[in-house]
Write an enzyme that holds these catalytic residues in place. Structure first.
Site, short mmCIF file in Angstrom:
data_model
loop_
_atom_site.label_atom_id
_atom_site.label_comp_id
_atom_site.label_asym_id
_atom_site.label_seq_id
_atom_site.Cartn_x
_atom_site.Cartn_y
_atom_site.Cartn_z
N ASN A 154 -3.82 -138.15 46.85
CA ASN A 154 -4.36 -137.81 48.18
C ASN A 154 -5.68 -137.04 48.12
O ASN A 154 -6.50 -137.15 49.03
CB ASN A 154 -3.33 -137.07 49.03
CG ASN A 154 -2.82 -135.80 48.39
OD1 ASN A 154 -2.90 -135.62 47.17
ND2 ASN A 154 -2.29 -134.91 49.20
N ARG A 162 -9.54 -128.58 40.53
CA ARG A 162 -8.80 -127.33 40.74
C ARG A 162 -7.95 -127.00 39.52
O ARG A 162 -7.59 -125.84 39.30
CB ARG A 162 -7.92 -127.44 41.99
CG ARG A 162 -7.43 -126.09 42.50
CD ARG A 162 -6.96 -126.16 43.92
NE ARG A 162 -5.68 -126.84 44.05
CZ ARG A 162 -5.11 -127.11 45.23
NH1 ARG A 162 -5.74 -126.80 46.36
NH2 ARG A 162 -3.93 -127.70 45.29
N LYS A 177 -3.91 -136.57 33.72
CA LYS A 177 -3.25 -137.80 34.12
C LYS A 177 -3.32 -137.92 35.64
O LYS A 177 -2.54 -137.31 36.37
CB LYS A 177 -1.80 -137.86 33.67
CG LYS A 177 -1.22 -139.29 33.77
CD LYS A 177 0.20 -139.32 34.25
CE LYS A 177 0.39 -139.14 35.72
NZ LYS A 177 -0.10 -140.26 36.55
N PRO A 178 -4.27 -138.69 36.15
CA PRO A 178 -4.38 -138.88 37.60
C PRO A 178 -3.36 -139.87 38.11
O PRO A 178 -2.71 -140.58 37.33
CB PRO A 178 -5.81 -139.40 37.78
CG PRO A 178 -6.06 -140.17 36.51
CD PRO A 178 -5.33 -139.41 35.43
N ALA A 179 -3.24 -139.97 39.42
CA ALA A 179 -2.36 -140.97 40.02
C ALA A 179 -2.89 -142.37 39.74
O ALA A 179 -4.10 -142.60 39.69
CB ALA A 179 -2.27 -140.74 41.53
N SER A 232 5.16 -134.44 44.51
CA SER A 232 6.36 -134.24 45.33
C SER A 232 7.32 -133.26 44.67
O SER A 232 7.35 -133.09 43.44
CB SER A 232 7.06 -135.58 45.55
OG SER A 232 7.69 -136.02 44.36
N GLU A 253 2.57 -127.36 42.20
CA GLU A 253 2.13 -127.35 43.59
C GLU A 253 2.80 -128.56 44.23
O GLU A 253 2.40 -129.70 44.01
CB GLU A 253 0.60 -127.43 43.68
CG GLU A 253 0.06 -126.98 45.02
CD GLU A 253 -0.01 -128.11 46.03
OE1 GLU A 253 0.92 -128.18 46.87
OE2 GLU A 253 -0.95 -128.90 45.98
N ARG A 281 -6.66 -133.98 58.71
CA ARG A 281 -7.38 -133.89 57.45
C ARG A 281 -6.75 -134.87 56.47
O ARG A 281 -5.54 -134.87 56.26
CB ARG A 281 -7.31 -132.47 56.91
CG ARG A 281 -8.14 -132.24 55.66
CD ARG A 281 -7.97 -130.81 55.17
NE ARG A 281 -8.77 -130.55 53.99
CZ ARG A 281 -8.44 -129.65 53.06
NH1 ARG A 281 -7.34 -128.95 53.19
NH2 ARG A 281 -9.21 -129.46 52.02
N SER A 442 -7.93 -123.60 53.07
CA SER A 442 -8.19 -123.86 51.65
C SER A 442 -9.58 -123.41 51.26
O SER A 442 -10.56 -123.68 51.96
CB SER A 442 -8.03 -125.36 51.37
OG SER A 442 -6.72 -125.79 51.66
#
Length: 476
Positions: A154, A162, A177-179, A232, A253, A281, A442
């Site tokens: 997302n 971050r 490791k990204p989505a 999740s 997180e 957003r 944020s």
């Protein structure tokens, strides 16, 4: 020079390389379902190679002067600032979000490298005489070690920076490791770090597909000492179980189910304006998205009318057209999840005022308003991850606080009302962050994280770098 936005491979030990078995998987444009490209599907062996490359790089990177690590992050910040439009276009292409959202994410992501470039030279310690007077107590902080960073689809840029920013500032080598849905933005960020001067092996990128077995193998490698995961709560629980085998330090997180409270006496126009930001957003596909709108009955009709009008004026369409203010969800699967939640809410007695799915190609879902929602039904206990406003009336402030806290999640809450009253309510809410008369809080300079099953630890702010440091006591 290779176009930095064209990377389609793993990055291991300073080299862009295809999967060990040559496998690739398609990356789709959510706006029309077309295949953008095919990305390397890293094998388990590739992922373990990345861990070992990071371990080889660890001693030298940990020993680098904080100023040197800082200057590399600053160089990456400068480089990415100049190329912000490139990153914006990549986010739109693979994530589907609106142009304004993608541009805002690019700016937000870049700021983490500036913030942690500054924090790299401010790692603290302590030196004092023991109360008994028999020794000096010296306390230092040192890098925790090889870190596996797992990021969601997302916010493909911001969630990467971050984590990368504080890890690198602290002196930790990493495996990112990204989505699977959004590897291109992550590859761009890694390429930017390489061009900024990150040494060989310090930053590695892998996209195993499916991810589960490869992630498990990395977490069971003796060199891995840190896991930082955004995703999740369900997956987070499983990763915590796996981390326990090697006692890997874990930051989480996780999911959210943010309440949005409109107290008696609140300025309704301000509340609606904030609600539109808090809800839309990233099209509502954010762990910080407002999910449950609890409105005092004295303001219920006015709030409902005005937010319905505002939602009806949202322009839905492909993110590459800057005039569209709401883009596609990341996939047809995600769109169908949202549609199912709304359908079942209506079956549970809610009234659909506006909204619903869009016929035709693309993972689009119209801005939706539901009234007459009953607290405790599925749509109030599930993270919606779509542009759906669910409105529930309340009579007493104590009731609103109890309803807001009635969830396993505790990431963020929103409160609109007279400043003193709103602050008093904010202090009673079980969430790691509270936005008072604001639709977004944020900030790279603020600690981001939740209570209860919304996670462990904090990202950003002064606390962010602490997640990648260990404390050592030396008695002299």
């Amino acid at each position: 020079m290779t176009d930095p936005s064209s990377r389609r491979d793993s990055y291991i030990d300073g080299e862009w390389c295809p999967a060990g078995d040559g496998a690739r998987y398609p990356v789709h444009d959510p706006a029309d379902g077309s295949v953008i490209t095919e990305f390397a599907a890293a094998t388990i062996e590739d992922c373990l190679d990345a861990v070992e490359a990071a371990e080889r790089a660890r001693p030298a990177w940990a020993a680098r002067a904080p100023r040197e690590r800082s200057e590399i992050l600053r160089a990456a910040f400068e480089l990415m600032t100049a190329e912000a439009e490139t990153m914006t276009e990549l986010i739109i292409a693979e994530n589907g979000k609106a142009y304004a959202d993608a541009k805002a994410e690019a700016g937000y992501a870049i700021e983490f490298f500036r913030w942690f470039a500054e924090e790299a030279v401010r790692i603290g310690g302590d030196y004092r005489l023991a109360p008994a007077g028999d020794k000096r107590i010296v306390v230092t902080q040192q890098p925790i070690g090889v870190s596996v960073l797992i990021t969601p689809w997302n916010f493909p840029a911001a969630m990467a920076t971050r984590k990368l920013g504080p890890a690198l500032a602290a002196g930790c080598p990493v495996i990112l490791k990204p989505a699977a849905e959004t590897p291109l933005t992550a590859a761009y960020v890694v390429d930017a770090l390489a061009r900024a001067g990150v040494p060989r092996g310090v930053v590695n990128l892998v996209t195993p597909e499916p991810p589960g077995p490869a992630v498990a193998a990395m977490l069971h490698h003796e060199a891995v000492r840190k896991l930082s995961f955004t995703g999740s709560t369900e997956v987070g629980r499983e990763l915590l179980r796996q981390s326990a085998d090697q006692v890997v330090d874990a930051s989480m997180e996780l999911g959210g189910n943010a309440p949005f409270l409109v107290l008696p006496g609140a300025d309704v126009d301000d509340a609606v304006a904030g609600a539109m930001i808090a809800k839309l957003r990233n099209g509502g596909a954010a762990c910080t998205a407002a999910n449950r709108f609890y409105v005092h009955r004295s303001l219920l009709d006015e709030f409902t009318t005005k937010i319905t009008t505002a939602m009806s004026e949202v322009r839905l369409g492909p993110g590459r057209d800057p005039s569209n203010t709401l883009g596609a969800l990341v996939s047809d699967v995600e769109r169908d999840k949202v549609a199912g939640l709304v359908d079942r809410a209506v079956a549970d007695g809610a009234e659909l005022i506006i909204g619903g799915p869009v016929e035709g190609p693309g993972a689009f879902y119209r801005p939706t308003v539901l009234t007459g929602v009953r607290h405790g039904t599925e749509i109030t206990t599930t993270e919606i991850f779509g542009p759906v406003v669910t409105i529930i009336g309340f009579d007493e402030i104590d009731e609103a606080v109890a309803l807001a806290n009635d969830t396993i999640f505790g990431l963020i809450s929103y409160v609109y009302g007279e400043r003193g009253q709103a602050l008093a309510v904010a202090e009673r809410l079980d969430s790691g962050m509270v936005a008072v008369n604001r639709g977004v809080v944020s900030d790279p300079a603020a600690p981001f994280g939740g209570m209860k099953q919304s996670g462990l630890g904090r990202e950003g702010g002064f606390a962010g770098i602490e997640e990648f440091l260990e404390t050592k006591y030396i008695g002299l």
